[in-house]
Structures are given as C-alpha cells and as structure tokens.
Design an enzyme around this catalytic site. Sequence first.
Site, PDB file in Angstrom:
ATOM      1  N   HIS A  14      36.590  48.856  39.924  1.00 37.17           N
ATOM      2  CA  HIS A  14      37.130  48.822  41.300  1.00 37.17           C
ATOM      3  C   HIS A  14      36.254  49.278  42.160  1.00 37.17           C
ATOM      4  CE1 HIS A  14      41.057  48.746  38.318  1.00 37.17           C
ATOM      5  NE2 HIS A  14      40.970  47.559  38.950  1.00 37.17           N
ATOM      6  N   GLN A  38      52.575  37.808  37.123  1.00 37.02           N
ATOM      7  CA  GLN A  38      51.269  37.432  36.364  1.00 37.02           C
ATOM      8  C   GLN A  38      51.501  37.994  34.909  1.00 37.02           C
ATOM      9  OE1 GLN A  38      48.714  39.313  39.214  1.00 37.02           O
ATOM     10  NE2 GLN A  38      47.584  39.804  37.345  1.00 37.02           N
ATOM     11  N   GLY A 126      35.863  40.679  40.671  1.00 36.13           N
ATOM     12  CA  GLY A 126      35.036  41.061  39.597  1.00 36.13           C
ATOM     13  C   GLY A 126      34.807  39.714  38.715  1.00 36.13           C
ATOM     14  N   GLU A 127      33.500  39.804  38.220  1.00 30.18           N
ATOM     15  CA  GLU A 127      33.068  38.805  37.419  1.00 30.18           C
ATOM     16  C   GLU A 127      33.767  39.360  36.007  1.00 30.18           C
ATOM     17  OE1 GLU A 127      28.977  38.635  37.409  1.00 30.18           O
ATOM     18  OE2 GLU A 127      28.936  37.225  39.302  1.00 30.18           O
TER      19      GLU A 127
HETATM   20  P1  AMP Z   1      42.791  44.364  38.307  1.00 33.10           P
HETATM   21  O1  AMP Z   1      43.379  45.715  38.828  1.00 33.10           O
HETATM   22  O2  AMP Z   1      42.496  44.545  36.697  1.00 33.10           O
HETATM   23  O3  AMP Z   1      43.758  43.312  38.506  1.00 33.10           O
HETATM   24  O4  AMP Z   1      41.318  44.287  38.827  1.00 33.10           O
HETATM   25  C1  AMP Z   1      41.215  43.978  40.196  1.00 33.10           C
HETATM   26  C2  AMP Z   1      39.965  43.521  40.541  1.00 33.10           C
HETATM   27  O5  AMP Z   1      38.873  44.496  39.988  1.00 33.10           O
HETATM   28  C3  AMP Z   1      39.759  41.990  40.032  1.00 33.10           C
HETATM   29  O6  AMP Z   1      38.935  41.232  40.926  1.00 33.10           O
HETATM   30  C4  AMP Z   1      38.715  42.427  38.413  1.00 33.10           C
HETATM   31  O7  AMP Z   1      38.056  41.469  38.164  1.00 33.10           O
HETATM   32  C5  AMP Z   1      37.761  43.578  39.022  1.00 33.10           C
HETATM   33  N1  AMP Z   1      37.389  44.384  37.902  1.00 33.10           N
HETATM   34  C6  AMP Z   1      38.235  44.813  36.977  1.00 33.10           C
HETATM   35  N2  AMP Z   1      37.497  45.735  35.953  1.00 33.10           N
HETATM   36  C7  AMP Z   1      36.274  45.386  36.669  1.00 33.10           C
HETATM   37  C8  AMP Z   1      35.074  45.791  36.067  1.00 33.10           C
HETATM   38  N3  AMP Z   1      34.737  46.563  34.832  1.00 33.10           N
HETATM   39  N4  AMP Z   1      33.786  45.441  36.736  1.00 33.10           N
HETATM   40  C9  AMP Z   1      34.018  44.780  38.108  1.00 33.10           C
HETATM   41  N5  AMP Z   1      34.889  44.519  38.422  1.00 33.10           N
HETATM   42  C10 AMP Z   1      36.241  44.769  37.696  1.00 33.10           C
END
Ligand code: AMP
Length: 264
Positions: A14, A38, A126-127
């Site tokens: 993040h 979701q 994030g990818e």
């Molecule tokens: P989340 O809180 O899991 O919904 O993630 C929020 C954002 O952070 C999303 O766009 C994810 O793809 C990105 N994200 C989560 N983990 C990673 C990571 N290890 N590397 C890059 N981006 C991430």
Amino acid sequence: MGLVPTMGFLHDGHRSLMHRSVAERDVTLVTLFVNPLQFGVDEDLSAYPRDFERDAAMCEDAGVDVMLHPSVDEMYPTGLPILTTVTVDEVSATMEGASRPTHFAGVATVVAKLFNIAGTCHAYFGEKDWQQLAVIRRLAADLSFPVEVVGCPIVREPDGLAMSSRNSYLTPEERAAAPVMHWALVAGAAAIAAGERDPAKVRALMADLINAEPLAELDYAEVVDAASLRRIDQLAGEVRLLAATRLGRARLIDNEGATIPAPT
Ligand code: AMP
C-alpha cells in the site's frame, strides 16, 4: 488528485501506491474501507485485520493529504443489500471470479462509488490484484469515469511472498511455506522464457510445484493473455501467470508477467 483505495491494515505494498501518488499528484486521497459487498457469505469479513491508528500513522508518514475511513452506513446509507450494483462481464468470470462469484461485482460497485466521490483523478491500484486491475480498467473505460487507472508493481517480502494484509493469518509454518506460489509462477515464467509455448504445460508445471508443498491447497494456476485475461492456445505477446492457493486460514493470490517476442 491521486486516489488510493485500500481495505486498510496497510503494509509496504500500500505504501508504494501512496508514495507514487504523493510523488505524481498535488493531493492524495487514501480510502480505508473493508467493503462488505466484496466478501462472500463464508469469507473472512469479520476476521479481516484492522488497525486504524497504525494505518493513520503510515498515511501521515507517507505524505497523504486526506484519509477517508467511512463506516458501512456512511458508504451504503440506504442499507445492504443495495439495489444498484455494477458488474463487469468476461474479465470477472474466470479465476478469482470463478472461486468468488460475487467478489468483483462488490469491488466494481465500491470502486464506482469511490470514483464518484473523488471525481476527476488518477487512481492507483496494485498489480498484486492483476485481475482486479483489469476489471477496474474496464469499469473506468466502459462507464466513462474521468479517472486514469494507474497499475503499480507488486511489493514482496525478501523471500518472494507478495505482501498482503491476509499474510497476518499465516502460522509460522504456513508463512515459511507461503513463498512457494511466487516461485512456481517464476518457474512458469522461466519455462516460457526458455521457449515453452504450450499453456497446459506451463499450468501443469506451476500446479505440480505448488502441490508439492503439503500445507498449500491449490485453487488455480493459470496463464492467460495479460490484457484480456483469456486463455490462449499458443502463448504469444504479453501473458500473465496467475495463481491462488489456500494456506490454512489464508487464501493468497499472486501473479507474474512474461513477454514472448514476436517471431522475426
Ligand atoms: P487491499 O487493501 O488488499 O484491498 O489493497 C489495496 C490496494 O493495494 C490494491 O490496489 C492492491 O492491489 C494494492 N496492493 C496490495 N498488496 C500489494 C502489494 N504487495 N504490492 C503492490 N500493491 C499491493
């Protein structure tokens, strides 16, 4: 404005999105919202890790201008279930969508709401969630949101495990086993770099490596066209290798890219 949507319990993955937005945009808005829409009925909504104080400190440290941390009632003032939802066909159907049938409609709906709240912006994703990124790109294009979607590289632990809030579910033994999925994806990409063009063989190679780890329960190991996420008979152009594995309480996902040079 730069928009960085998250579910909180922030980590360096993040943080990389926040840093990118802070570097590139005048104002950065981070949203912290565990979106009930979701999560499937038997998924980890109530157990999902939360630590707002820590998240707030990390946002401040990263130079974030605004944090939006709404309650479920604030996000869904008419109550749940809501009557209007957004679904993105085709790219939502396979892999994560096959295992979690309502997941991407929940993601697309909350992201559409966040796009409306933010207005014209660049939105950083994030990818790590490659299929989600494809869903959101289509959502923004199909519904003419004034949003530029920016994909950011996966941030990993030193042993290769992709950072994830759900890694906190892992026992020490599961944590030690968890990088297997990354190395299986790397092995799949290496096979392609060495000339393998049969997707079934690449899938089988990755599945065998993950299945060799007794603690890991494979959900899928796929190789698809990177943009359309369609299966292809012969690997060509930009492809993406994606996998999902259950490790104890945690269901983890990861992916890796590979480029096949055009024949000369
Ligand atoms: P989340 O809180 O899991 O919904 O993630 C929020 C954002 O952070 C999303 O766009 C994810 O793809 C990105 N994200 C989560 N983990 C990673 C990571 N290890 N590397 C890059 N981006 C991430």
